[in-house]
Scaffold this active site. Structure first.
Site, PDB file in Angstrom:
ATOM      1  CG  ASP A  88      70.942   6.536  63.968  1.00 50.71           C
ATOM      2  OD1 ASP A  88      69.708   6.340  64.024  1.00 50.71           O
ATOM      3  OD2 ASP A  88      71.576   6.548  62.899  1.00 50.71           O
ATOM      4  CG  ASN A 115      61.548  15.990  69.148  1.00 50.83           C
ATOM      5  OD1 ASN A 115      60.539  16.615  68.838  1.00 50.83           O
ATOM      6  ND2 ASN A 115      62.767  16.367  68.758  1.00 50.83           N
ATOM      7  CE  LYS A 149      63.673  -4.823  72.972  1.00 52.22           C
ATOM      8  NZ  LYS A 149      64.244  -5.515  71.804  1.00 52.22           N
ATOM      9  CE1 TYR A 182      57.090  13.948  59.915  1.00 53.80           C
ATOM     10  CE2 TYR A 182      54.905  14.747  59.355  1.00 53.80           C
ATOM     11  CZ  TYR A 182      56.014  14.776  60.173  1.00 53.80           C
ATOM     12  OH  TYR A 182      56.061  15.628  61.242  1.00 53.80           O
ATOM     13  CE  LYS A 186      56.147  12.395  62.963  1.00 53.86           C
ATOM     14  NZ  LYS A 186      56.978  12.488  64.154  1.00 53.86           N
ATOM     15  CB  VAL A 215      56.394  24.186  64.799  1.00 47.64           C
ATOM     16  CG1 VAL A 215      57.248  25.140  65.631  1.00 47.64           C
ATOM     17  CG2 VAL A 215      55.240  23.640  65.636  1.00 47.64           C
ATOM     18  CB  THR A 217      61.383  23.390  63.413  1.00 47.73           C
ATOM     19  OG1 THR A 217      60.714  22.494  62.513  1.00 47.73           O
ATOM     20  CG2 THR A 217      60.577  23.518  64.695  1.00 47.73           C
TER      21      THR A 217
HETATM   22  N1  LIG Z   1      57.951  21.340  62.681  1.00 47.60           N
HETATM   23  C1  LIG Z   1      56.714  20.929  62.493  1.00 47.60           C
HETATM   24  O1  LIG Z   1      55.926  21.571  61.797  1.00 47.60           O
HETATM   25  C2  LIG Z   1      56.238  19.645  63.138  1.00 47.60           C
HETATM   26  C3  LIG Z   1      54.852  19.435  63.220  1.00 47.60           C
HETATM   27  C4  LIG Z   1      54.404  18.262  63.795  1.00 47.60           C
HETATM   28  C5  LIG Z   1      55.300  17.334  64.275  1.00 47.60           C
HETATM   29  N2  LIG Z   1      56.635  17.562  64.174  1.00 47.60           N
HETATM   30  C6  LIG Z   1      57.533  16.536  64.693  1.00 47.60           C
HETATM   31  O2  LIG Z   1      58.320  17.085  65.702  1.00 47.60           O
HETATM   32  C7  LIG Z   1      59.572  16.380  65.776  1.00 47.60           C
HETATM   33  C8  LIG Z   1      60.713  17.389  65.744  1.00 47.60           C
HETATM   34  O3  LIG Z   1      60.653  18.079  64.516  1.00 47.60           O
HETATM   35  P1  LIG Z   1      61.312  19.509  64.253  1.00 47.60           P
HETATM   36  O4  LIG Z   1      60.353  20.282  63.465  1.00 47.60           O
HETATM   37  O5  LIG Z   1      61.861  20.065  65.495  1.00 47.60           O
HETATM   38  O6  LIG Z   1      62.454  19.089  63.227  1.00 47.60           O
HETATM   39  P2  LIG Z   1      64.039  19.224  63.227  1.00 47.60           P
HETATM   40  O7  LIG Z   1      64.467  18.786  61.877  1.00 47.60           O
HETATM   41  O8  LIG Z   1      64.446  20.552  63.722  1.00 47.60           O
HETATM   42  O9  LIG Z   1      64.447  18.126  64.312  1.00 47.60           O
HETATM   43  C9  LIG Z   1      64.426  16.755  64.022  1.00 47.60           C
HETATM   44  C10 LIG Z   1      65.613  16.158  64.734  1.00 47.60           C
HETATM   45  O10 LIG Z   1      65.603  14.733  64.539  1.00 47.60           O
HETATM   46  C11 LIG Z   1      66.954  14.349  64.437  1.00 47.60           C
HETATM   47  N3  LIG Z   1      67.089  13.030  63.811  1.00 47.60           N
HETATM   48  C12 LIG Z   1      66.877  12.700  62.512  1.00 47.60           C
HETATM   49  N4  LIG Z   1      67.164  11.408  62.324  1.00 47.60           N
HETATM   50  C13 LIG Z   1      67.567  10.920  63.527  1.00 47.60           C
HETATM   51  C14 LIG Z   1      68.004   9.660  63.975  1.00 47.60           C
HETATM   52  N5  LIG Z   1      68.104   8.606  63.139  1.00 47.60           N
HETATM   53  N6  LIG Z   1      68.342   9.506  65.287  1.00 47.60           N
HETATM   54  C15 LIG Z   1      68.263  10.566  66.127  1.00 47.60           C
HETATM   55  N7  LIG Z   1      67.861  11.781  65.763  1.00 47.60           N
HETATM   56  C16 LIG Z   1      67.527  11.964  64.466  1.00 47.60           C
HETATM   57  C17 LIG Z   1      67.635  15.457  63.639  1.00 47.60           C
HETATM   58  O11 LIG Z   1      69.036  15.464  63.826  1.00 47.60           O
HETATM   59  C18 LIG Z   1      66.957  16.688  64.225  1.00 47.60           C
HETATM   60  O12 LIG Z   1      67.691  17.222  65.305  1.00 47.60           O
HETATM   61  C19 LIG Z   1      59.596  15.423  64.591  1.00 47.60           C
HETATM   62  O13 LIG Z   1      59.234  14.130  65.027  1.00 47.60           O
HETATM   63  C20 LIG Z   1      58.514  15.988  63.683  1.00 47.60           C
HETATM   64  O14 LIG Z   1      57.934  15.000  62.869  1.00 47.60           O
HETATM   65  C21 LIG Z   1      57.131  18.714  63.619  1.00 47.60           C
END
Ligand SMILES: NC(=O)c1ccc[n+]([C@@H]2O[C@H](COP(=O)([O-])OP(=O)(O)OC[C@H]3O[C@@H](n4cnc5c(N)ncnc54)[C@H](O)[C@@H]3O)[C@@H](O)[C@H]2O)c1
Length: 286
Positions: A88, A115, A149, A182, A186, A215, A217
């Site tokens: 976490d 990520n 860090k 969000y 960011k 994306v 996801t």
């Molecule tokens: N999907 C998109 O459109 C998109 C676009 C731009 C940026 N992003 C960024 O890409 C990254 C991954 O996103 P994604 O789309 O794969 O989403 P996702 O929901 O599939 O993955 C996010 C992951 O973060 C984990 N997570 C949440 N809280 C957590 C915590 N406290 N400690 C550890 N892990 C934790 C979740 O378990 C999950 O596996 C994110 O930072 C998101 O903001 C996504």
């Protein structure tokens, strides 16, 4: 002379490197694609995610332990080296333990990819409870700070440079309706990226952000459903409209971000730091 074209994923630019990727235990997420790509280029990868329910996060939005193990198994099945570690990113002790795990399992740490993210809690900010704001900032921004860090401390101690990649978003550069926490997290990630790059340059540690557009996801599909509903559109109609605003004519793929990430981790990006690179098909231009 015959030039033999090699597909970029056949490159082995990261051999001998150890990477730790956060929030990577969810199938079809950006983190999974990043881990697969780094491993396919020769890095040994510590795949981390929550893996267990967190009291303040919806259970269907987090990577489960079995998904985390599947991500690792998939990498191993294709000849890569990977191990799972629960993390976490808000818990500083767990962050220290994850860095120690990378060192004890693979002998060091060269690459950190921040990520982990929460991006599905959409609401007008005038109606947003403080706990929700704190949750998003806590995971997306404070989590990236804590991981950076302790990873940077390990990299400085090793004395062989390093890479920190922050997965931001196009929402790091423009406002995003109903996603104020969000977008703030960011935008903050870019400020943190630039500041950390200044502090770590002397140690040959580069710090860069990647700003993907949409994306599909797990996180992305929740955003699609809510945006389509707000506009009175079907998800297909919403996506068609979105594609029309992207110069390259399609939404992002997890692999697009993974490729950019591998490049920034490679020696080819030795002299690139403090950047916030768009991976958005031209949708975001500044
Ligand atoms: N999907 C998109 O459109 C998109 C676009 C731009 C940026 N992003 C960024 O890409 C990254 C991954 O996103 P994604 O789309 O794969 O989403 P996702 O929901 O599939 O993955 C996010 C992951 O973060 C984990 N997570 C949440 N809280 C957590 C915590 N406290 N400690 C550890 N892990 C934790 C979740 O378990 C999950 O596996 C994110 O930072 C998101 O903001 C996504």
């Amino acid at each position: 002379m015959t030039v033999v074209a090699r597909r970029s994923h056949e490159l082995k630019r990261l051999e001998g490197k150890v990477a730790l990727v956060t929030g990577a235990g969810r199938r079809k997420g950006l983190g999974e694609a990043i881990c697969q790509r780094l491993a396919s280029e020769g890095a040994k990868v510590v795949v981390t995610d929550l893996g267990v329910p967190a009291a303040d996060l919806p259970a269907d939005r987090i990577g489960t332990r079995s998904e985390l193990d599947e991500v690792v198994a998939q990498i191993r099945a294709t000849g890569g080296e990977a191990s799972a570690c629960l993390l976490d990113v808000r818990n500083e002790l767990q962050v220290q333990e994850a860095v120690a795990f990378a060192k004890s399992t693979y002998g060091g740490l060269d690459i950190l990819v921040n990520n982990a993210g929460v991006g599905y809690l959409m609401a007008p900010f005038t109606e947003m409870p403080l706990e929700r704001w704190d949750l998003v900032l806590g995971v997306n921004l404070t989590g990236a700070f804590l991981c950076s860090k302790h990873a940077a401390q390990a990299m400085i101690e090793q004395g062989r440079g390093g890479r920190i990649i922050n997965i931001a978003s196009v929402a790091a550069k423009s406002g995003s309706m109903y996603l104020s926490a969000y977008a703030a997290s960011k935008h903050g990630m870019i400020g943190f990226t630039r500041s950390a790059a200044l502090e770590l340059g002397l140690h040959k540690i580069t710090v860069n952000a990647i700003c993907p557009n949409h994306v599909t996801t797990g996180l992305g599909s929740v955003q699609n459903a809510l945006r389509a509903e707000q506009r009175g559109q079907t998800i297909d109609e919403y996506l068609t409209e979105m594609r029309s605003r992207i110069p390259l004519g399609r939404v992002g793929l997890a692999e697009d971000t993974a490729k950019a990430c591998a490049f920034l981790c490679s020696a080819e990006a030795d002299y690139i730091t403090a950047e916030a690179m768009n991976v958005s098909g031209g949708q975001e231009v500044h």
